[in-house]
Write a protein that holds these residues in place. Structure first.
Motif, PDB file in Angstrom:
ATOM      1  N   ARG A   2      33.802  45.518  36.967  1.00 37.18           N
ATOM      2  CA  ARG A   2      32.965  44.489  37.842  1.00 37.18           C
ATOM      3  C   ARG A   2      33.851  44.372  39.107  1.00 37.18           C
ATOM      4  NH1 ARG A   2      32.393  40.422  34.340  1.00 37.18           N
ATOM      5  NH2 ARG A   2      33.733  38.961  35.204  1.00 37.18           N
ATOM      6  N   THR A   3      35.210  44.481  39.044  1.00 37.93           N
ATOM      7  CA  THR A   3      36.206  44.326  40.114  1.00 37.93           C
ATOM      8  C   THR A   3      35.841  45.631  41.125  1.00 37.93           C
ATOM      9  OG1 THR A   3      37.396  42.744  39.089  1.00 37.93           O
ATOM     10  CG2 THR A   3      38.257  43.539  40.922  1.00 37.93           C
ATOM     11  N   ALA A   4      36.053  46.698  40.367  1.00 36.47           N
ATOM     12  CA  ALA A   4      35.855  47.943  41.014  1.00 36.47           C
ATOM     13  C   ALA A   4      34.600  48.058  41.879  1.00 36.47           C
ATOM     14  CB  ALA A   4      35.946  49.134  39.883  1.00 36.47           C
ATOM     15  N   ALA A   5      33.688  47.497  41.339  1.00 35.32           N
ATOM     16  CA  ALA A   5      32.501  47.522  42.034  1.00 35.32           C
ATOM     17  C   ALA A   5      32.352  46.742  42.949  1.00 35.32           C
ATOM     18  CB  ALA A   5      31.146  47.120  41.043  1.00 35.32           C
ATOM     19  N   GLN A   6      32.886  45.644  42.891  1.00 38.41           N
ATOM     20  CA  GLN A   6      33.032  44.710  44.312  1.00 38.41           C
ATOM     21  C   GLN A   6      33.775  45.357  45.260  1.00 38.41           C
ATOM     22  OE1 GLN A   6      34.186  41.151  42.095  1.00 38.41           O
ATOM     23  NE2 GLN A   6      32.278  40.490  41.627  1.00 38.41           N
ATOM     24  N   LEU A   7      35.121  45.723  44.950  1.00 33.48           N
ATOM     25  CA  LEU A   7      36.004  46.052  45.735  1.00 33.48           C
ATOM     26  C   LEU A   7      35.430  47.409  46.762  1.00 33.48           C
ATOM     27  CD1 LEU A   7      39.370  45.882  43.907  1.00 33.48           C
ATOM     28  CD2 LEU A   7      38.544  44.740  45.805  1.00 33.48           C
ATOM     29  N   ASN A   8      34.685  48.238  45.943  1.00 29.51           N
ATOM     30  CA  ASN A   8      34.101  49.541  46.686  1.00 29.51           C
ATOM     31  C   ASN A   8      32.865  49.119  47.561  1.00 29.51           C
ATOM     32  OD1 ASN A   8      35.920  51.441  45.362  1.00 29.51           O
ATOM     33  ND2 ASN A   8      34.642  51.567  43.614  1.00 29.51           N
ATOM     34  N   ASN A   9      32.282  47.779  47.117  1.00 25.40           N
ATOM     35  CA  ASN A   9      31.142  47.333  48.195  1.00 25.40           C
ATOM     36  C   ASN A   9      31.870  46.995  49.474  1.00 25.40           C
ATOM     37  OD1 ASN A   9      28.959  47.749  46.853  1.00 25.40           O
ATOM     38  ND2 ASN A   9      29.009  45.503  46.113  1.00 25.40           N
ATOM     39  N   ILE A  10      33.104  46.631  49.311  1.00 23.82           N
ATOM     40  CA  ILE A  10      33.801  46.138  50.590  1.00 23.82           C
ATOM     41  C   ILE A  10      34.430  47.307  51.479  1.00 23.82           C
ATOM     42  CG2 ILE A  10      35.971  44.713  51.331  1.00 23.82           C
ATOM     43  CD1 ILE A  10      35.572  43.009  48.968  1.00 23.82           C
ATOM     44  N   PHE A  11      34.694  48.164  50.578  1.00 22.00           N
ATOM     45  CA  PHE A  11      35.148  49.542  51.143  1.00 22.00           C
ATOM     46  C   PHE A  11      33.989  50.060  51.853  1.00 22.00           C
ATOM     47  CE2 PHE A  11      39.023  49.650  48.217  1.00 22.00           C
ATOM     48  CZ  PHE A  11      39.810  49.522  49.345  1.00 22.00           C
ATOM     49  N   ALA A  12      33.012  50.088  51.283  1.00 22.35           N
ATOM     50  CA  ALA A  12      31.837  50.520  51.968  1.00 22.35           C
ATOM     51  C   ALA A  12      31.385  50.031  53.536  1.00 22.35           C
ATOM     52  CB  ALA A  12      30.381  50.373  51.093  1.00 22.35           C
ATOM     53  N   LEU A  13      31.649  48.497  53.415  1.00 23.89           N
ATOM     54  CA  LEU A  13      31.528  47.868  54.543  1.00 23.89           C
ATOM     55  C   LEU A  13      32.480  48.314  55.577  1.00 23.89           C
ATOM     56  CD1 LEU A  13      30.243  45.434  55.982  1.00 23.89           C
ATOM     57  CD2 LEU A  13      31.847  43.906  55.142  1.00 23.89           C
ATOM     58  N   ILE A  14      33.627  48.489  55.247  1.00 25.35           N
ATOM     59  CA  ILE A  14      34.847  48.869  56.149  1.00 25.35           C
ATOM     60  C   ILE A  14      34.475  50.124  56.755  1.00 25.35           C
ATOM     61  CG2 ILE A  14      37.447  49.717  55.948  1.00 25.35           C
ATOM     62  CD1 ILE A  14      37.864  47.536  54.009  1.00 25.35           C
ATOM     63  N   GLU A  15      33.974  51.169  55.717  1.00 21.45           N
ATOM     64  CA  GLU A  15      33.499  52.382  56.235  1.00 21.45           C
ATOM     65  C   GLU A  15      32.667  52.357  57.402  1.00 21.45           C
ATOM     66  OE1 GLU A  15      32.416  55.741  53.281  1.00 21.45           O
ATOM     67  OE2 GLU A  15      34.331  55.071  52.796  1.00 21.45           O
ATOM     68  N   GLN A  16      31.594  51.281  57.222  1.00 21.09           N
ATOM     69  CA  GLN A  16      30.690  51.277  58.285  1.00 21.09           C
ATOM     70  C   GLN A  16      31.444  50.743  59.541  1.00 21.09           C
ATOM     71  OE1 GLN A  16      27.719  48.598  56.411  1.00 21.09           O
ATOM     72  NE2 GLN A  16      26.480  48.895  58.306  1.00 21.09           N
ATOM     73  N   MET A  17      32.359  49.796  59.443  1.00 22.58           N
ATOM     74  CA  MET A  17      32.998  49.435  60.799  1.00 22.58           C
ATOM     75  C   MET A  17      33.843  50.579  61.258  1.00 22.58           C
ATOM     76  SD  MET A  17      34.124  45.611  59.908  1.00 22.58           S
ATOM     77  CE  MET A  17      35.161  45.631  58.444  1.00 22.58           C
ATOM     78  N   GLN A  18      34.333  51.493  60.370  1.00 18.95           N
ATOM     79  CA  GLN A  18      35.404  52.372  60.882  1.00 18.95           C
ATOM     80  C   GLN A  18      34.423  53.369  61.603  1.00 18.95           C
ATOM     81  OE1 GLN A  18      38.374  53.019  60.072  1.00 18.95           O
ATOM     82  NE2 GLN A  18      39.025  52.692  58.115  1.00 18.95           N
ATOM     83  N   ALA A  19      33.215  53.243  61.800  1.00 18.95           N
ATOM     84  CA  ALA A  19      32.108  54.090  62.590  1.00 18.95           C
ATOM     85  C   ALA A  19      32.264  53.627  64.055  1.00 18.95           C
ATOM     86  CB  ALA A  19      30.823  54.288  61.890  1.00 18.95           C
ATOM     87  N   VAL A  20      32.633  52.485  64.208  1.00 19.03           N
ATOM     88  CA  VAL A  20      32.393  52.018  65.777  1.00 19.03           C
ATOM     89  C   VAL A  20      33.666  52.687  66.263  1.00 19.03           C
ATOM     90  CG1 VAL A  20      32.521  49.845  67.062  1.00 19.03           C
ATOM     91  CG2 VAL A  20      31.505  49.846  64.714  1.00 19.03           C
TER      92      VAL A  20
END
Lengths: 483, 95
Positions: B26-44
């Motif tokens: 469960r934690t891995a899934a949640q953390l990976n969601n956060i990483f996805a968000l970070i990736e999105q921000m990295q695109a800026v």
């Protein structure tokens, strides 16, 4: 096989503040356990750190003194690990943006006139808090925790791996120790842990470019242990490599009883500190005005003072270095010269470095507890220089002043009748008596045995109870015995 | 970037958290969601923007070097599990 030793030091200097780096608890040494540990230090929920201005000022002083760059903006970070003497579960330190970067320290390796100068580069210096203390004596199979030291301000000073022997490492540690005391940021008390070193040691084949794998010797709190630990570690590493082994990176402890280093039980995650900026603390901003103010308050630095002593007082490099080993000593010497006159700078140096140093050493005192004042010593040096007393009598006056037997040299000379004999009639009578009483020496001297005159001088000096001027006696004798 | 289960267990161990296999998933899934968000921000494109170390753009306040805290050991130790001779007692820790 020729090996080259590579050493870098990390030094923790406890900063001379009244209160902790992030709380208003006291930092005094030796208090009863846990009475100087407030809610911030023991990490009660809801507490917040507030930075001590004086601790920052100490860091600025250091940065300016070593010619490093004092960061206009630096950041505190959390270094995460678990240990019972670290109640928060992290140590507040600085990681990516330290308060001081670069700088250098000039060290002197070797003894006396043969000492060689070398420059050691500094990597950085950063502010951090100390941890508490774990006591492993028997508390029914438990450990006792004293958090008085938790939150004590430290400046961690990191050198480049520029040292090539344990002698150089000790010379660096000594120079750094002298400097932090000189600029008043650390009391330098090594027994109390105010100044402690970690040594990163590796060896490589002579001529190799790549550094060998290093092991870090932790918590060396004396110069002697620093030297012993490095010497042992170097031999151990060379032994392993020559036997075809490999050095594993490790943290090791030095055991002063056996003189050996031993790897700590290594935990696989031990070095994963997961640093990140501490959200409880905003960036530390140091503006130019603050830096200028601190610079204006810095005392003349040891290197500059050493050069000035050599130049203005005509001292040798060795004398100048010895007299600038500590600020109090240098100040004592300067007061002495100021009172005696600059033309007597050299004899003043000799009295301070030889007679006074020996006396302080015997009594295990430092110069701030000198039994003789700089003015008293200057008065003594002047009386020797103007011929009132002989150098030998000077030692008597020195002892008398140290023992509190007179307010100044003149008082001691009068009270003890030490004035050099300047009544030439009386002296001539003594000379004549010596010639009459020692026909053999007279004969020998006349026969060309130059040394025989010394026996006669000795007789006159004895008869005068040491108050005659030996040079004057010598001249008088020669005149009398002239064929 | 994404985290695997092994990395999640390692992070938990470093934080001294005991987690079950199910919690790790469960934690891995949640953390990976956060990483996805970070990736999105990295695109800026952040060229020329100074990284912030804190969300508030202010400088650290400093306090004068003065002792302001009195001894409250008795209060603090009243809630400690075990004390002796002024020390907090903890299970033996020795390296």
């Amino acid at each position: 096989m020729q090996w080259e030793v590579v050493i870098g030091l990390e030094t923790h200097a406890q900063l001379a503040t009244e209160s902790k780096i992030f709380s208003g608890a006291a930092t005094a040494f030796g208090a009863e356990p846990n009475i100087q540990a407030c809610g911030v230090d023991i990490a009660l929920p809801g507490v917040l750190p507030v930075l001590n201005r004086k601790a920052v000022e100490c860091a600025i002083r250091f940065g300016l003194a070593v010619g490093g760059e004092v960061a206009p903006r630096s950041v505190f970070a959390r270094k995460n690990y678990f240990y019972p003497d670290l109640p928060k579960g992290y140590q507040i330190s600085q990681f990516e943006e330290p308060v001081v970067s670069g700088g250098q320290l000039v060290i002197r390796v070797g003894q006396g006139a043969e000492a060689v100068e070398k420059t050691v580069r500094l990597t950085r210096a950063h502010l951090e808090e100390d941890a508490g203390k774990s006591l492993h004596e028997d508390f029914h199979g438990k450990s006792g925790i004293d958090l008085n030291r938790a939150g004590t301000p430290l400046l961690e000073i990191v050198s480049e791996p520029d040292m090539r022997s344990s002698q150089e490492a000790v010379a660096y540690a000594r120079a750094l120790h002298a400097l932090v005391r000189w600029i008043g940021i650390c009391d330098g008390n090594m027994q109390e842990g105010s100044f402690r070193c970690d040594a990163n040691v590796s060896v490589r084949r002579k001529g190799a470019e790549k550094l060998g794998t290093r092991r870090e010797i932790k918590n060396l709190n004396s110069f002697r242990f620093l030297q012993q630990a490095i010497d042992y570690e170097v031999q151990w590493q060379i032994g392993v490599l020559e036997d075809g082994g490999k050095i594993e990176q490790a943290t090791v402890l030095f055991n002063p009883d056996t003189g050996e280093t031993r790897a700590m039980r290594s935990k696989e995650d031990a070095h994963d500190y997961r640093y990140f900026p501490d959200p409880d603390l905003l960036p530390l901003v140091i503006d130019a005005a603050w830096k200028d103010q601190v610079r204006a308050e810095l005392p003349e630095l040891p290197d500059a003072m050493r050069a000035r002593f050599a130049r203005d007082y005509g001292l040798s490099a060795y004398d100048a270095a010895t007299l600038t080993a500590a600020l109090e000593l240098a100040r004592f010497y300067e007061s002495c010269v100021a009172a005696a006159g600059r033309e007597l700078a050299k004899p003043c140096a000799n009295w301070v470095m030889v007679d006074l140093a020996a006396r302080l050493n015997r009594a295990e005192l430092d110069i701030s507890h000198s039994p003789i004042t700089a003015q008293q010593l200057a008065g003594l040096v002047r009386r020797i220089a103007d011929g009132t007393i002989s150098n030998a009598m000077g030692k008597k006056v020195f002892d008398a002043l140290c023992n509190g037997e007179g307010a100044d040299a003149d008082a001691v000379i009068e009270a003890q009748g030490l004035r050099q004999m300047n009544d030439s009639g009386a002296l001539e009578a003594l000379v004549d008596a010596a010639i009459a009483g020692n026909p053999r020496s007279v004969e020998e001297y006349r026969a060309g045995k130059e040394k025989a005159i010394q026996a006669l001088v000795g007789q006159v000096m004895k008869a005068s109870k040491g108050k005659a001027n030996p040079q004057q006696v010598n001249e008088l004798l020669r005149a009398r015995l002239k064929p | 970037m994404s985290l695997n289960l092994e990395q999640v267990f390692r992070a938990a161990r470093l934080a001294r958290l005991a987690i079950s296999d199910a919690e790790a998933e469960r934690t891995a899934a949640q953390l990976n969601n956060i990483f996805a968000l970070i990736e999105q921000m990295q695109a800026v494109d952040t060229t020329g923007v100074e990284p912030m170390s804190h969300a508030v753009d202010l400088a650290q306040r400093l306090r004068p070097d003065a002792v302001t805290e009195a001894d409250r050991r008795a209060d603090f130790q009243a809630i400690a599990p075990e004390t002796e001779a002024g020390l907090y007692l903890v299970p033996k820790v020795i390296e």
